[in-house]
Design a protein around this motif. Sequence first.
Motif: not given
Length: 337
Positions: A79-98
């Motif tokens: 869950s910590s890894v996902i938080s890191g992924i989503e923060d960078v993805a959001f900043e770069a304009g990407y959505n995340v499918m888990i």
Amino acid sequence: MRGTQITIKDIAKELGISPSTVSRALKDHPDISTKTKKAVQELAKKYRYKPNAVALSLLQSKTNVIGVVIPEIVHFFFSSVISGIEDVAFEAGYNVMICQSNESFDREVASVQAMASSRVDGLLISISKETVKHKHLKNLEDLGIPIVFFDRVCEEIQTHSVVIDDEAGAFKAVSHLCETGNQRIAHLSGPQNLLIGKNRLNGYKKALAKFDLPYDESLVVFCDTYEKALLETPKLLSENKPDAIFAVNDETAAGALKVIKQQGLRVPEDIAIIGFTNGRISTISDPQLSTVEQHGYEMGREAMQLLIKRFSTKFEDYTPETKVITSSLIVRDSSTK
């Protein structure tokens, strides 16, 4: 048109012009008159027109969606890894499918296939405990969908990856147990088909060697979950009682701690314990668990940054890169005699 999402065709029909004219007017094309542009834009605003994201992605061959496959969502580390992924993805304009594999190879394959069908731009994955075949991942690469591994990697596929220094982290943990006077140190280990399992066992062995302690195979038990620890720890205590335990993760350490206390033994006076993760369970246990911090949030950020880097790298210029995150030893009451 209330109650449904308005389309370019709806606007065109109401204004008596072609859909292509509406499309160009919305893009402020110079061939379209100012009067027509104004009429189109006013009607689009009135009906709150929004471009169809799916249609745009098909035209652009890009969805701006990143797929993530993890073993368990409920696990604090992931869950910590996902938080890191989503923060960078959001900043770069990407959505995340888990998706979660739930440690099942079949579910991992199904999840990866679902990601491919959904036309994700790239995949971040930590493979399941059961994964020994990797055709489903190679197929994804063949489709032109780049992969970045994190935590648990596939050595057969040459691509970017982010890992913790598992061997060094285990070495620190076991060295700490040796330094505090323990000589019979058991290891509750992870599956050896995973690199993290091998590396943590290697770190355990190297620490024993440094302190001139013999390696005893009977003190190494395959046990990597809380439930397995409840079953295996009683056998370990009755057959080959150690004076310390190094567990492959905090959940396993917590299971061992429960059994030890149930048998009337004291932690750390009779048996010291140290885990690996630094999840929430390590701070709510009694005593609190010593552990190795994995820095999951940092791992997620690094993995997403590597995937973005891969997007902008030409195939002929691509060189697989492995980022190694340095672990930290966290000493608490469970190991300080």
